[in-house]
Design an enzyme around this catalytic site. Structure first.
Site, PDB file in Angstrom:
ATOM      1  N   HIS A 111      -7.273  -7.904   3.766  1.00  0.00           N
ATOM      2  CA  HIS A 111      -5.890  -8.393   3.755  1.00  0.00           C
ATOM      3  C   HIS A 111      -5.867  -9.720   2.996  1.00  0.00           C
ATOM      4  O   HIS A 111      -6.709 -10.584   3.250  1.00  0.00           O
ATOM      5  CB  HIS A 111      -5.405  -8.583   5.195  1.00  0.00           C
ATOM      6  CG  HIS A 111      -3.951  -8.945   5.258  1.00  0.00           C
ATOM      7  ND1 HIS A 111      -2.952  -8.005   5.119  1.00  0.00           N
ATOM      8  CD2 HIS A 111      -3.338 -10.142   5.397  1.00  0.00           C
ATOM      9  CE1 HIS A 111      -1.785  -8.609   5.178  1.00  0.00           C
ATOM     10  NE2 HIS A 111      -1.992  -9.905   5.352  1.00  0.00           N
ATOM     11  N   ASP A 152      -3.008  -4.372  10.594  1.00  0.00           N
ATOM     12  CA  ASP A 152      -3.647  -5.686  10.472  1.00  0.00           C
ATOM     13  C   ASP A 152      -4.108  -6.275  11.805  1.00  0.00           C
ATOM     14  O   ASP A 152      -4.175  -7.489  11.952  1.00  0.00           O
ATOM     15  CB  ASP A 152      -2.696  -6.690   9.791  1.00  0.00           C
ATOM     16  CG  ASP A 152      -2.301  -6.229   8.394  1.00  0.00           C
ATOM     17  OD1 ASP A 152      -3.106  -5.513   7.761  1.00  0.00           O
ATOM     18  OD2 ASP A 152      -1.207  -6.580   7.947  1.00  0.00           O
TER      19      ASP A 152
END
Ligand code: GRF
Length: 203
Positions: A111, A152
């Site tokens: 990410h 995430d």
């Protein structure tokens, strides 16, 4: 120690994919770059795979009338290639839940920010860097984490920060972060291959 077979999933450019494969081919990472899968038949990552001599496949949910067939096809291919670890490298689709369950703790993502900040639904690509800029952050970075059922939110394996200058554009921030991504993604996979990071028991 078993040499891990890695499948990469990418949707667009594939610079992380290429860097990791080069680090495998140079011997820095002791693993096999086994396969690239993309949902996008036009992705630049396929051109990289061709040059790197890695098998690649276009598999997209749009090719199937029902989602189950798509999941079954993905599972079959991963099985056929005896994949141990799935590395998401700019993959813009949600991973089907059956894959997350079968490959529990064996799917990695990167990410382009310091999770848990700037993560979650809608936080991808330039959206992330625009949000970082708007928030006036002077530090950003990249996060390698395990993929779980929520966006995430899986266990964080590695993070690295990068300094942002007040006059950096979101594009400049993206460029700085991408350079960091290339380092920490390869380093994480190297440590997993050497069992310095233990994800789970590999079969
Ligand atoms: C990276 O910024 C990654 O964090 C994000 O998508 C981008 C992919 O870049 N998930 P590339 O395709 O590896 O060049």
């Amino acid at each position: 120690m078993k040499k891990l077979n890695i499948a990469f999933f990418a949707s667009h450019g594939g610079s992380n994919f290429q860097t990791i494969v080069e680090n495998i081919h140079s011997g820095y990472i002791n693993a096999n770059a086994t396969l690239l899968i993309s949902n996008n038949s036009d992705c630049f990552a396929f051109q990289r795979a061709e040059k790197l001599n890695i098998p690649y496949m276009h598999i997209s949910s749009a090719q199937f009338e029902d989602g189950n067939e798509f999941q079954k096809t993905l599972l079959r291919v991963l099985d056929e290639y005896e994949i141990d670890l799935i590395v998401l490298a700019g993959y813009m689709r949600k991973i089907p839940i059956s894959i997350i369950h079968k490959y529990k703790n064996r799917i990695l993502n990167i990410h382009p920010a310091l999770l848990p900040k700037f993560g979650g639904k809608g936080m991808y690509g330039m959206n992330v860097h625009n949000a970082v800029k708007e928030a006036g952050e002077l530090v950003s970075g990249a996060t390698v984490h395990i993929v779980s059922e929520e966006y995430d939110e899986g266990r964080i394996l590695k993070q690295k920060t990068v300094a942002i200058d007040a006059n950096d554009t979101p594009e400049k921030i993206a460029e700085k972060v991408l350079a960091i991504e290339h380092q920490i993604y390869s380093d994480t996979i190297k440590e997993i291959a050497e069992e310095k990071i233990i994800l789970d028991k590999f079969h």
